[in-house]
Design a protein around this motif. Structure first.
Motif: not given
Length: 311
Positions: A79-85
């Motif tokens: 989820r953090s990766k999605l938000i970051e990207e």
């Protein structure tokens, strides 16, 4: 393709009405909306990236406990990766309208571009989207590498309409769009939005790059990797132009802070749209929202039943 022709005939009427329509002076945007980090709803990301439209049905079934691998931690990391990207992708100016936006609801694109506030937790409630994106990208790369197209990942820009996108493959007079899809979603036909994307690419290449694309091939790769289903489709210049002419409408709306009508919206768009409350408050002038049409029909049916009872 009669239904498509009928649908986009409405766009011509809408375009003509815009020429006669004088934009009213509105309050500054800051008073109208609450801004936040630019975010997009998960359903939109899944469906409109097209290649990533699958959500596993058993993702949240009870799984065995593990002492060495924390599923909860892994999901939080995805989820953090999605938000970051997503934040990274929105950190730069976008002077062009994307081809994907042209096949979506114009009003939804406006809300997203203008950074209307939505629930971030609801937005990224499905962390497995990250895995789906990675798998889809890999399928793209494998098909492109093995088949050996003359051009792959070709950036296409229309300076005339201020539209930008990227074509999966080009070979002689053929344009290729690669889509990974769940096996049970492949029927006897293609997805309309996929064809419209290909049409826009072909239109730009032929009219501004001097290509001679005459066939759009949509390649559906089953996610269980047990088959590939291709569709060969003709280039329809008239329909392509109708679609690409949506770009100036959206760009003008963004520059003038004038909320556009929900042209191109479908019931599915409305069902999963996180901006639906904003849309309900912002009444359209020409094109009615799909959810409003449904509500209107219910009111008329209720009225007809009442009148029949009185008779």
């Amino acid at each position: 393709m009669t239904n498509l022709s009928n649908e986009y005939k409405k766009l011509l009427d809408y375009l003509e009405s815009q020429k006669q329509r004088k934009s009213p002076v509105k309050e500054p945007l800051e008073k109208k909306i609450e801004k936040s980090e630019p975010i997009n709803e998960t359903k939109k990301l899944i469906e409109e990236s097209k290649i990533h439209s699958y959500v596993p049905g058993d993702s949240y079934k009870k799984v065995p406990d593990s002492k060495t691998f924390s599923l909860q931690k892994f999901e939080a990391m995805m989820r953090s990766k999605l938000i970051e990207e997503h934040k990274k992708s929105q950190s730069y100016e976008r002077p062009y309208i994307s081809v994907t936006e042209l096949t979506n609801c114009l009003r939804q694109c406006y809300y997203y571009r203008m950074r209307y506030n939505v629930n971030l937790n609801k937005l990224y409630n499905f962390p497995y989207l990250y895995l789906i994106q990675k798998v889809g990208n890999t399928i793209h790369s494998v098909v492109q590498e093995i088949y050996g197209f003359a051009e792959v990942e070709k950036t296409v820009v229309s300076e005339k309409f201020k539209v930008k996108g990227r074509v999966d493959g080009v070979q002689e007079t053929f344009l290729y769009e690669i889509k990974s899809i769940d096996s049970n979603k492949i029927a006897d036909s293609y997805v309309k939005e996929h064809y419209l994307q290909g049409l826009v690419y072909a239109f730009i290449l032929n009219t501004e790059y001097e290509y001679k694309i005459d066939t759009i091939t949509i390649i559906y790769v089953k996610r269980d990797l047990k088959g590939i289903v291709p569709f060969d489709l003709p280039v329809d210049y008239k329909m392509a132009e109708l679609v690409i002419r949506k770009a100036p409408i959206l760009k003008s709306a963004l520059e003038s802070h004038q909320i556009p009508d929900p042209f191109g919206a479908t019931k599915e768009h409305c069902k999963y749209c996180l901006f639906i409350d904003n849309c309900k408050n912002d009444k359209p002038s020409e094109v009615m929202q799909p959810f409003a049409i449904k509500m209107k029909k219910k009111v008329e049916e209720k009225r007809d039943k009442k009148e029949a009872f009185l008779l």
